[in-house]
Design a protein around this motif. Sequence first.
Motif, short mmCIF file in Angstrom:
data_model
loop_
_atom_site.label_atom_id
_atom_site.label_comp_id
_atom_site.label_asym_id
_atom_site.label_seq_id
_atom_site.Cartn_x
_atom_site.Cartn_y
_atom_site.Cartn_z
N GLY A 1 0.84 -1.19 0.00
CA GLY A 1 0.00 0.00 0.00
C GLY A 1 0.88 1.24 0.00
O GLY A 1 2.02 1.22 0.46
N LYS A 2 0.36 2.34 -0.51
CA LYS A 2 1.15 3.57 -0.63
C LYS A 2 1.57 4.11 0.74
O LYS A 2 2.66 4.66 0.88
N GLU A 3 0.72 3.97 1.75
CA GLU A 3 1.06 4.49 3.08
C GLU A 3 2.21 3.70 3.71
O GLU A 3 3.08 4.26 4.36
N THR A 4 2.18 2.39 3.51
CA THR A 4 3.29 1.56 4.02
C THR A 4 4.59 1.94 3.34
O THR A 4 5.65 2.01 3.99
N LEU A 5 4.53 2.20 2.05
CA LEU A 5 5.73 2.60 1.32
C LEU A 5 6.31 3.90 1.89
O LEU A 5 7.53 4.04 2.01
N LYS A 6 5.46 4.83 2.24
CA LYS A 6 5.93 6.09 2.81
C LYS A 6 6.68 5.86 4.12
O LYS A 6 7.69 6.51 4.40
N ILE A 7 6.19 4.92 4.92
CA ILE A 7 6.82 4.63 6.21
C ILE A 7 8.26 4.17 6.03
O ILE A 7 9.13 4.50 6.84
N ILE A 8 8.53 3.44 4.95
CA ILE A 8 9.88 2.92 4.73
C ILE A 8 10.67 3.77 3.73
O ILE A 8 11.71 3.36 3.24
N GLY A 9 10.16 4.98 3.44
CA GLY A 9 10.93 5.95 2.68
C GLY A 9 10.73 5.96 1.18
O GLY A 9 11.57 6.50 0.44
N ILE A 10 9.61 5.43 0.70
CA ILE A 10 9.33 5.43 -0.74
C ILE A 10 8.10 6.30 -1.00
O ILE A 10 7.01 6.00 -0.51
N TYR A 11 8.28 7.36 -1.79
CA TYR A 11 7.21 8.33 -1.99
C TYR A 11 6.75 8.42 -3.45
O TYR A 11 5.85 9.21 -3.76
N ALA B 1 12.28 -2.94 -0.49
CA ALA B 1 11.12 -2.54 0.30
C ALA B 1 10.60 -3.70 1.14
O ALA B 1 10.25 -3.53 2.31
N PHE B 2 10.58 -4.89 0.56
CA PHE B 2 10.11 -6.06 1.32
C PHE B 2 11.00 -6.32 2.52
O PHE B 2 10.50 -6.57 3.63
N LEU B 3 12.31 -6.27 2.31
CA LEU B 3 13.23 -6.51 3.42
C LEU B 3 13.09 -5.43 4.49
O LEU B 3 13.01 -5.75 5.69
N ALA B 4 13.05 -4.17 4.09
CA ALA B 4 12.94 -3.08 5.07
C ALA B 4 11.65 -3.19 5.87
O ALA B 4 11.65 -3.02 7.10
N TYR C 1 9.64 -21.10 8.06
CA TYR C 1 10.77 -20.62 7.27
C TYR C 1 11.85 -20.04 8.20
O TYR C 1 11.55 -19.57 9.29
N ASP C 2 13.07 -20.06 7.74
CA ASP C 2 14.18 -19.49 8.51
C ASP C 2 14.29 -18.00 8.18
O ASP C 2 14.81 -17.62 7.13
N THR C 3 13.81 -17.16 9.07
CA THR C 3 13.86 -15.72 8.85
C THR C 3 14.88 -15.04 9.77
O THR C 3 14.78 -13.85 10.05
N SER C 4 15.86 -15.80 10.22
CA SER C 4 16.89 -15.23 11.08
C SER C 4 17.74 -14.20 10.33
O SER C 4 18.38 -13.34 10.94
N PHE C 5 17.73 -14.27 9.00
CA PHE C 5 18.44 -13.27 8.18
C PHE C 5 17.90 -11.87 8.42
O PHE C 5 18.62 -10.88 8.33
N VAL C 6 16.62 -11.77 8.73
CA VAL C 6 15.96 -10.47 8.94
C VAL C 6 16.29 -9.96 10.34
O VAL C 6 16.00 -10.62 11.33
N LYS C 7 16.88 -8.79 10.42
CA LYS C 7 17.26 -8.20 11.70
C LYS C 7 16.23 -7.14 12.11
O LYS C 7 15.85 -6.31 11.29
N PRO C 8 15.78 -7.17 13.37
CA PRO C 8 14.81 -6.15 13.83
C PRO C 8 15.40 -4.75 13.68
O PRO C 8 16.53 -4.50 14.07
N ASN C 9 14.63 -3.85 13.08
CA ASN C 9 15.12 -2.50 12.84
C ASN C 9 13.96 -1.51 12.91
O ASN C 9 13.14 -1.44 12.01
N GLN C 10 13.93 -0.75 13.99
CA GLN C 10 12.85 0.20 14.20
C GLN C 10 12.79 1.26 13.11
O GLN C 10 11.72 1.72 12.73
N LYS C 11 13.95 1.64 12.60
CA LYS C 11 14.03 2.74 11.64
C LYS C 11 14.38 2.25 10.23
O LYS C 11 15.03 2.97 9.46
N ALA C 12 13.95 1.06 9.90
CA ALA C 12 14.28 0.50 8.59
C ALA C 12 13.74 1.37 7.46
O ALA C 12 12.57 1.73 7.45
N LYS C 13 14.62 1.73 6.57
CA LYS C 13 14.25 2.53 5.40
C LYS C 13 14.91 1.93 4.16
O LYS C 13 15.94 1.25 4.25
N VAL C 14 14.33 2.22 3.02
CA VAL C 14 14.91 1.76 1.76
C VAL C 14 15.93 2.79 1.29
O VAL C 14 15.60 3.97 1.13
#
Length: 222
Positions: A105-115, A130-133, A206-219
Amino acid sequence: MKSIGSYVIVILAICSLAFYSFSTEKISVAKNYNLSEGLALNYHAVNDSVDRNHAKALNTDIESTFSPNLGKTYVGFKEAVGFKESRGNYFTVNTLGYLGKYQFGKETLKIIGIYNPVKFLKNPELQEKAFLANTERNKWILRRDIKNYVGKKINGVVVTESGILAAAHLAGPGNVKKYLRSYGAVGFNDAYGTSVAHYMKKFSGYDTSFVKPNQKAKVKKV
């Protein structure tokens, strides 16, 4: 002249034998070499009713569609989510305006820095970032719930980290919190009838240990 002719015949015979031996060896090697060895890659048809509804919304013929299964790795996870969301189509927009392979959704994209949604839709690399962030951000928001509920069974489904993260992509992390903390009493269904419980089950283990928690994740810019 007769002697020279004999030598020529002998030389030709030797060359023929060498060529035959080399060709036979190549064929033997080709037969014994397994191109798929070491690859966890296969395809399975998707035929559950929820997937049918989603495919209909995307104008996709589900009877001729197959889902890639890359094992239980992070790559397998993201590709399975992408396939469920859009059949892996980077350039699709559904009937509700959700964009791309992962149906953002467009609002989710804005949260991770895509406008710029137009640029986003045209750029597969940007969509993957964007998916990873977004997944990193969701993992940070749900970090306590992952700790508290993974391994427990809710509505007959064993809760896993990948199931939680997939459900957060579908419903948002807030709705997943409500679902977990109410032990499934407070549910969520999207406009096509897909539920948190469905995603919890479909993307379990699934093994999602590759994904690191990040409060400020941006693309980052591509």
